[in-house]
Design a protein around this motif. Structure first.
Motif: not given
Length: 358
Positions: A347-353, A132-143
């Protein structure tokens, strides 16, 4: 112990080789880039994965690759980067480097009892999703989450460190790297030089979404929250710069450094202007906090905050008693819920298209 965190999703605006005046990448897309990075990291010691010399690049935080994992079926990658830090905002963690270049498990600073070279810092987790040509950052309390550092690490490695045998690298006298295809690929017989670029931005919902369209019909006021310094003259433009001129009643005499302020203005922004405000807020704030932008509506009088239009998810992972979350355990948890996490993006990518809500 169960650790709670959240995922913020980023659009990958650029990834690959680009020619001047051309917007399409000519190679090294998201999947190719991170396949190269994984191979490079796997062949190096931990302390050799920082792409820049900290002595000559003091403005850049040291950044190492702790581990890169790829899932064969989905093609996803999980990166655990290590942001070198020495500040005292929360516990620091150390990775000790053995004489053979291997590393020990990360431990809290208070548990260190070793004479081995130790790199202090905190983990940063990034889930790369080429599908989906995306990156997700994952944030925890100690990261930590540092999208600017992540982008610079990827570009720095690809330009200066990673071997690209299928291409030819040429470094200019000013230190810029140009990348060429070894064979002539153009009809006019010229070999064009390309620049490797990696750029991403926080993902917010598209202008065609019903939630955003409905908001645009009913906004009566815009709220802006900021933290304003009163210790020194604020150089920012706008009302924040003038705040120091006003006396503020009922505040502690001991607290003379900053103030949390809120400005409410009557406004009737268009749909496009609301989207621009939301995107600007997302670009400047990648984590929840006091500083925010909101919209008051005539329907309920409630405030709708810009952050609510950011596409994000929650996650809970067992740390298995370790100082930092194990990357394989984290990746397993992500993949268990992968469909739920990425379905709003699809869903949002399809909506944008299409420009229409479903």
């Amino acid at each position: 112990m169960l650790q709670s965190g959240y995922l913020n999703f980023f659009n990958v605006n650029k990834c690959g080789l680009y020619r001047i005046s051309r917007s399409e990448a000519q190679g090294l897309d998201l999947a190719e880039t991170f396949a190269h990075l994984k191979k490079w990291v796997d062949e190096r010691n931990f302390d050799a994965t920082n792409p820049w010399d900290p002595k000559t690049h003091r403005n850049k935080p040291a950044c190492y690759a702790h581990k890169i994992t790829r899932h064969g079926k989905t093609g996803d990658f999980l990166l655990t980067l290590w942001k070198g830090e020495s500040d005292k905002q929360g516990p620091l963690y150390g990775i000790s480097v053995n004489p053979d270049g291997t590393v020990d498990e990360a431990i809290k600073q208070t548990q260190v009892n070793s004479k081995k070279p130790t790199i202090w810092g905190r983990p940063c987790y990034y889930w790369v999703i080429p599908e989906i040509n995306c990156v997700a950052s994952i944030k925890f309390e100690n990261s930590r989450c540092d999208s600017a550092m992540f982008q610079e690490w990827v570009s720095g490695c690809m330009n200066y460190r990673v071997d690209l045998p299928e291409y030819k690298k040429v470094e200019t006298v000013t230190g810029l790297v140009r990348i060429q295809f070894p064979e002539v690929r153009e009809d006019n017989g010229l070999q064009y030089k390309h620049i490797y670029s990696f750029d991403m931005s926080l993902k917010t919902i598209s202008t065609g979404a019903a939630k955003l369209t409905d908001l645009a019909r009913s906004v009566t006021h815009i709220i802006r929250r900021e933290t304003v310094s009163i210790k020194s003259v604020d150089q920012r433009r706008g009302w924040a710069k003038l705040f120091k001129r006003f006396e503020v009643p009922f505040v502690s005499a001991e607290d003379q450094t900053s103030r949390r302020v809120e400005l409410r203005v009557e406004a009737k922004p268009t749909l496009e202007e609301i989207k621009e405000i939301i995107d600007q807020h997302a670009a400047e704030h990648d984590a929840p906090g006091w500083e925010d932008t909101g919209f008051i509506t005539d329907k309920s009088g409630k405030t709708v905050w810009a952050g609510s239009f950011r596409i994000s998810e929650n996650i809970s992972v067992d740390d298995q008693g370790k100082a930092i979350i194990d990357s394989e355990n984290l990746f397993r948890k992500i993949l268990e819920n992968r469909d739920r996490y990425i379905s709003p993006i699809i869903k949002d990518n399809a909506l944008a298209a299409t420009g229409t809500d479903s």
